[in-house]
Design an enzyme around this catalytic site. Sequence first.
Site, PDB file in Angstrom:
ATOM      1  N   ARG A 298       2.200  -4.941   3.872  1.00 21.97           N
ATOM      2  CA  ARG A 298       1.800  -3.732   3.164  1.00 21.97           C
ATOM      3  C   ARG A 298       1.643  -2.624   4.195  1.00 21.97           C
ATOM      4  O   ARG A 298       1.722  -2.857   5.389  1.00 21.97           O
ATOM      5  CB  ARG A 298       0.442  -3.946   2.463  1.00 21.97           C
TER       6      ARG A 298
ATOM      7  N   CYS B  88       7.069  -4.076 -12.304  1.00 21.91           N
ATOM      8  CA  CYS B  88       7.493  -3.484 -11.034  1.00 21.91           C
ATOM      9  C   CYS B  88       7.613  -4.526  -9.927  1.00 21.91           C
ATOM     10  O   CYS B  88       8.270  -4.302  -8.920  1.00 21.91           O
ATOM     11  CB  CYS B  88       6.485  -2.423 -10.592  1.00 21.91           C
TER      12      CYS B  88
ATOM     13  N   LYS C 222      10.249   4.823  -8.891  1.00 25.65           N
ATOM     14  CA  LYS C 222      10.249   3.356  -8.937  1.00 25.65           C
ATOM     15  C   LYS C 222       8.837   2.791  -9.062  1.00 25.65           C
ATOM     16  O   LYS C 222       8.672   1.619  -9.377  1.00 25.65           O
ATOM     17  CB  LYS C 222      10.975   2.766  -7.724  1.00 25.65           C
ATOM     18  N   ASP C 223       7.802   3.631  -8.825  1.00 24.03           N
ATOM     19  CA  ASP C 223       6.418   3.181  -8.989  1.00 24.03           C
ATOM     20  C   ASP C 223       5.933   3.265 -10.438  1.00 24.03           C
ATOM     21  O   ASP C 223       4.893   2.707 -10.773  1.00 24.03           O
ATOM     22  CB  ASP C 223       5.466   4.028  -8.132  1.00 24.03           C
TER      23      ASP C 223
ATOM     24  N   ARG D 237      12.031  -8.060  -4.883  1.00 23.39           N
ATOM     25  CA  ARG D 237      13.475  -7.770  -5.009  1.00 23.39           C
ATOM     26  C   ARG D 237      14.141  -7.835  -3.638  1.00 23.39           C
ATOM     27  O   ARG D 237      15.192  -8.473  -3.465  1.00 23.39           O
ATOM     28  CB  ARG D 237      13.675  -6.363  -5.607  1.00 23.39           C
ATOM     29  N   ARG D 238      13.542  -7.157  -2.652  1.00 23.24           N
ATOM     30  CA  ARG D 238      14.140  -7.182  -1.313  1.00 23.24           C
ATOM     31  C   ARG D 238      14.134  -8.598  -0.746  1.00 23.24           C
ATOM     32  O   ARG D 238      15.111  -9.018  -0.115  1.00 23.24           O
ATOM     33  CB  ARG D 238      13.386  -6.227  -0.379  1.00 23.24           C
TER      34      ARG D 238
ATOM     35  N   ARG E 157       4.338  -0.172   8.967  1.00 26.10           N
ATOM     36  CA  ARG E 157       5.431  -1.133   8.814  1.00 26.10           C
ATOM     37  C   ARG E 157       6.362  -1.121  10.034  1.00 26.10           C
ATOM     38  O   ARG E 157       6.716  -2.170  10.574  1.00 26.10           O
ATOM     39  CB  ARG E 157       6.209  -0.834   7.534  1.00 26.10           C
TER      40      ARG E 157
END
Length: 322
Positions: A154, A247, A84-85, A132-133, A160
């Site tokens: 980040r 992205c 996905k990166d 997106r989230r 996190r």
Amino acid sequence: MNTRPDQPLRLGTRRSKLAMSQSGHVAEAVRAVTGRPVELVEITTYGDVSREHLAQIGGTGVFVTALRDALVRGEVDFAVHSLKDLPTAQPDELVIAAMPRREDVRDALVARDGLAFEQLPDGARIGTGSPRRTALLNAYARSLGKVVETVPIRGNVDTRIGFVRAGELDAVVLAAAGLNRIGRGDEATDLLSVDNVLPAPGQGALAVECLASATDLIAALGELDDSYTRAAVTAERSLLAALEAGCSAPVGALADLLADGQVVNEMRLRGVVGTLDGSTLVQLSTTGPVPQSHDEAMALGRELADEMLAKGAAGLMGERSL
């Protein structure tokens, strides 16, 4: 490429705990296939050292450039990326030689007091660095008749989750695949159904990349390739590219295989684009035969993207990537 059978193959990897874990799994598989030693070469990327938000420094592609540069300079023989990166455009001099079998595609919630998403209080503060989230969590909350506050964050997994443990946030959302790969899947308090939160294109999949000229290595790495994973993520990334979304755009996509008994006979591709506040979503799906080639998988993604654009998807993505 190193040609002596006793000479280690050099695997380029980011230095994060997750990247090292992912690369370690691939290294073991490559050792088993080739019979050659594999050494990890740690590479620091701009995305790892910058504290700016990803959207400001070019999206998740900033994690990839340094690895690709090392490949082209011959400092490493192959590299492992979270798929996905990867930007959707593939450089001519490099090839994705393998996409191993995909991990869990879902997003995972790590919340205080063991709460599931539906148990979070109105106004709960949820950390995520993903547009997106942000869009889909807000939409999910709306569907439950409540509001959440998404907070941009980040950092690595420890950082996190640390925001939750310290009481600064009620929850954070991470990829379930990443938690599983570092042996911390049990810290998820909820796994978000793809029916509510569609994952990022390629989420849960890895890309093993090398020089297009390294034909022997391409053949060896090809042993690790999972054809269903490749077909699915190719369709998802084709959708992303056809939407002309980078992205950092609020785009979710998932291709899953539909089986009739034990026989897989169809692939369903779902896509969503939304406003960051979750108030407006364009969400569509299409179903067709399992793609038998790269071109068929690409066509499936483009077809759904065209339908989404016709329904107004472009206007929901904010800044279009050039």
